[in-house]
Design an enzyme around this catalytic site. Sequence first.
Site, short mmCIF file in Angstrom:
data_model
loop_
_atom_site.label_atom_id
_atom_site.label_comp_id
_atom_site.label_asym_id
_atom_site.label_seq_id
_atom_site.Cartn_x
_atom_site.Cartn_y
_atom_site.Cartn_z
N HIS A 177 1.84 -20.31 -26.99
CA HIS A 177 1.14 -21.60 -26.61
C HIS A 177 -0.33 -21.50 -26.72
O HIS A 177 -0.94 -22.27 -27.21
CB HIS A 177 1.43 -22.26 -25.41
CG HIS A 177 2.98 -22.68 -25.00
ND1 HIS A 177 3.65 -23.16 -26.07
CD2 HIS A 177 4.06 -22.12 -24.16
CE1 HIS A 177 5.12 -23.16 -25.47
NE2 HIS A 177 4.88 -22.73 -24.11
N LEU B 174 -11.37 -39.31 -37.31
CA LEU B 174 -10.13 -38.91 -36.96
C LEU B 174 -9.78 -39.57 -35.37
O LEU B 174 -10.59 -39.14 -34.49
CB LEU B 174 -9.80 -37.65 -37.24
CG LEU B 174 -8.52 -37.06 -36.79
CD1 LEU B 174 -7.17 -37.36 -38.00
CD2 LEU B 174 -8.47 -35.46 -36.40
N ASP C 131 6.48 -26.65 -33.19
CA ASP C 131 7.65 -26.16 -32.70
C ASP C 131 7.53 -24.57 -33.04
O ASP C 131 7.02 -24.35 -34.06
CB ASP C 131 8.72 -26.63 -32.95
CG ASP C 131 10.03 -26.11 -32.24
OD1 ASP C 131 9.82 -25.76 -31.23
OD2 ASP C 131 11.16 -26.54 -32.60
#
Length: 248
Positions: A38, A132, A21
């Site tokens: 972004h 991962l 955020d």
Amino acid sequence: MSLVEQINKQNVPQHIAIIMDGNGRWAKQQGENRIYGHYEGVNSVRAVVEAAGEVGVKYITLYAFSTENWNRPKEEVDALMELLVSTISAETPQLNKKNVRLQAIGNLNSLPPACLEELNESIELTSKNTGLTLVLALSYSAKWELIDAVKQIATQVKNGSLAIEDISEKHFEQGLCTKNIPDPELMIRTSGEHRISNFLLWQLAYAEFYFTEKLWPDFRKDDLYEAILNYQNRERRFGKTSEQLTQP
Ligand code: FPP
């Protein structure tokens, strides 16, 4: 000692969920438009994925686009979708190089076809990787996911394949997007907001929450290490007393 060296490798959360955020506020601080935030946020994604892999985290779930985000101005939604397509396309070779497997959760059929196509291609191309697992939550809403799971259970009850008394947590979890993914032990939210925002409501039942004032584009490797160190200093009791945990 550096932060990464202070991490106890025996007690690294196997799954970290992150609400990224503050991109818009970060961009505003730079005198730029929200979309610039972004773009910079993608650099944080890259850093965090790298850092997580290096300390042995097994799953990282990023809240990249919520169902509610469809209500943002069209220009921002379009830019975010384009950014997703271009990032996934550009990063797939790196994901393979780093042995990272990509997965996605959410109402994926509501994504623009080009985005879904790129996503599925990258998921397929990285499917054999064993390091991962990077899970992108896209067009995701936990309430939508829970209702969908209820519908699946109701259908099984209706067609006679499941008795009401046999409904269990395990059964319910089979209807969630995360059915093959362990629950996160740690949830991080950046930008000083202390909300869960319709993210993994079932899966976060026992997660430790870590909030930081840092805006997502400023959140980098050391910030992830700090969050992990903070997690390692907590006592996870799962409803028990502190004494019960220390008794043999
Ligand atoms: C929240 O900040 C951020 C988002 C809604 C989008 C996050 C997406 C990215 C970082 C791109 C991710 C790309 C990949 C491939 C994972 P905000 O816009 O709500 O910021 P604000 O609260 O300051 O307005």
